[in-house]
Design an enzyme around this catalytic site. Structure first.
Site, PDB file in Angstrom:
ATOM      1  N   CYS A 194     -86.810  40.649  54.438  1.00 34.41           N
ATOM      2  CA  CYS A 194     -86.155  41.105  53.344  1.00 34.41           C
ATOM      3  C   CYS A 194     -86.997  42.781  52.983  1.00 34.41           C
ATOM      4  O   CYS A 194     -86.065  43.421  52.407  1.00 34.41           O
ATOM      5  CB  CYS A 194     -86.650  40.260  52.181  1.00 34.41           C
ATOM      6  SG  CYS A 194     -86.443  38.432  52.404  1.00 34.41           S
TER       7      CYS A 194
ATOM      8  N   HIS B 108     -85.068  43.687  46.354  1.00 35.75           N
ATOM      9  CA  HIS B 108     -84.406  42.533  47.192  1.00 35.75           C
ATOM     10  C   HIS B 108     -83.903  41.423  46.517  1.00 35.75           C
ATOM     11  O   HIS B 108     -84.829  40.917  45.413  1.00 35.75           O
ATOM     12  CB  HIS B 108     -85.531  41.938  48.191  1.00 35.75           C
ATOM     13  CG  HIS B 108     -85.201  40.782  48.839  1.00 35.75           C
ATOM     14  ND1 HIS B 108     -84.219  40.755  49.654  1.00 35.75           N
ATOM     15  CD2 HIS B 108     -86.152  39.854  48.645  1.00 35.75           C
ATOM     16  CE1 HIS B 108     -84.189  39.387  49.882  1.00 35.75           C
ATOM     17  NE2 HIS B 108     -85.165  38.651  49.615  1.00 35.75           N
TER      18      HIS B 108
ATOM     19  N   ASN C 145     -79.314  35.021  49.016  1.00 32.10           N
ATOM     20  CA  ASN C 145     -80.326  35.840  49.504  1.00 32.10           C
ATOM     21  C   ASN C 145     -79.949  36.190  50.951  1.00 32.10           C
ATOM     22  O   ASN C 145     -79.955  35.156  51.930  1.00 32.10           O
ATOM     23  CB  ASN C 145     -81.627  34.993  49.201  1.00 32.10           C
ATOM     24  CG  ASN C 145     -82.785  35.819  49.756  1.00 32.10           C
ATOM     25  OD1 ASN C 145     -82.582  36.572  50.732  1.00 32.10           O
ATOM     26  ND2 ASN C 145     -83.816  35.535  49.476  1.00 32.10           N
TER      27      ASN C 145
END
Lengths: 335, 77
Positions: A119, A255, A285
């Site tokens: 990430c 993120h 995500n």
């Protein structure tokens, strides 16, 4: 950044999502004991994209890059570096970026390599691309970020399955007349490596021989505590380095981990909610792709305007984190 | 002084009276992995940001363990 002869800018972004969409209702059908309302309250995610069995992160990134080439005023022969951020490579070896260089018909002068981050990967990729341009090593860089985490997830894993989604992104970074990218603030704390891990697929898996568990494992609470500790410090450190106050930043692109994480960061840093971009409800995500997808959607939606100064911050698996400032110059497109 | 039982109960949307003294993730249905994030956030708030710096708090999944950690870190005498 001042004093270097060359500067870098983000010239264009594109992304690619797999065709298959998984709704929360489908999750519930498979896992009737899950409390969906409560899960959505925490994740803020209502659906995810799943790569097809034969589709890889490299495939998604190649498709995103072809979209980019179709719209950007760039000859693929001008590309001199290809950086591929993934934790879902096609093979253990060779490097996926080498295969992508060939698939995209990029010249053999192209420097191509993978880097293994999750990430935080997009920010690290910008740092790498920007540094290569500032050093005079490159003029036109493709940064690809892509992952297919859903292939690592146990179907009954209530922590990971409602969150992670597959995607590929392509970002074109090129030489600029003035500094539009940076400074950066990067960090690592490898003591948390075991809290987000696929334990039995690498060379270290030999010690666990006999285990059939090849799934992704996440200790959500530990990762959450890491985030609450590291991200605010990272953002404050970056702003101090830049000599800026939070109020001078037009938008914050964190993120897109989950709603509860974004809420906690926003509260901790006391940021106005309207300045914190949220692009996860319908896309999930997507690991290193969340920030470029949010940038692209914000640019397309008119929220991100040329001349705006935005802060990008990625964090997660490793643990690894990084943030940077970016002055948005608008997307370059074919006339 | 942090009333851990009350903080945990409130974070999970329960009344303190309904939460046993030895409540933990195994015995309280509302205290699942997502509920635990609410507990951690509530503890951080009530300790004015100190809880998130406490090693081991993420894995403290009972009122007893949380209370012990707060004591060890000088947050609960």
């Amino acid at each position: 950044m001042r004093g270097v002869p060359f500067h870098a800018k983000v010239a264009r972004l594109e992304y690619c999502l797999p065709e298959r969409v998984e709704s929360n209702e489908q999750l519930l059908q498979e896992n009737p004991d899950w409390k969906l309302e409560k899960i959505v309250q925490k994740t803020g995610i209502t659906q995810r994209y799943l790569a097809a069995p034969e589709q890889t992160a490299a495939d998604l990134c190649v498709e995103a890059t072809e979209k980019l080439f179709a719209k950007a005023p760039v000859d693929r022969q001008e590309i001199d570096a290809l950086l591929f951020c993934t934790q879902s490579p096609d093979f253990v070896l060779p490097t996926s970026a080498c295969i992508i260089q060939n698939r995209l018909g990029l010249p053999t002068k192209t420097a191509a390599f993978d880097f293994n981050l999750g990430c935080s990967g997009f920010v690290y990729g910008l740092a790498l691309a920007g540094s290569m341009i500032e050093a005079g090593l490159s003029e036109s860089v493709l940064l690809l970020c892509g992952d297919t985490y859903t292939k690592y997830i146990d179907p009954h894993d209530r922590t990971c399955r409602p969150i992670f989604s597959d995607a590929g992104t392509a970002t074109w970074i090129r030489r600029s007349e003035r500094p539009l990218l940076g400074p950066f603030d990067l960090g690592t704390d490898g003591s948390g490596y075991g809290n987000l891990i696929v334990p039995n697929r690498g060379a270290r898996a030999a010690k666990n021989s006999g285990s059939s568990d090849t799934a992704l494992h996440m200790d959500g609470a530990s990762v959450f505590m890491f985030t609450m500790n590291a991200v605010p410090k990272n953002v404050r450190g970056l702003l101090a380095k830049a000599g800026m106050e939070p109020g001078q930043v037009d938008s914050f692109f964190f993120h897109q981990a989950s709603r509860v994480v974004l809420d906690a960061i926003e509260q901790n840093l006391q940021l106005p909610p309207e300045k914190v971009v949220r692009e996860l409800e319908d896309v999930g995500n997507t690991v290193s792709s969340t920030i470029p997808i949010a940038l692209k959607r914000s640019a397309e939606g008119g929220r991100l305007q040329p001349g705006q100064r935005v802060l990008l911050c990625g964090f997660g698996v490793g643990y690894s984190w990084g943030s940077c400032l970016l002055e948005w110059s608008g997307e370059e497109s074919r006339p | 002084m942090v009333d851990v039982r009350a903080v945990v109960a409130q974070a999970l949307g329960l009344s303190p009276e309904s939460l046993p003294e030895n409540a933990n993730m195994e015995t309280v249905p509302e205290w699942d992995s997502f509920g635990h994030l609410s507990v951690l956030l509530a503890l951080d708030k009530v300790t004015q940001g100190k809880a998130k710096g406490m090693p081991g708090l993420a894995k403290a999944t009972s009122v007893e363990k949380i209370s012990a950690l707060l004591r060890e870190n000088g947050l609960n005498p």
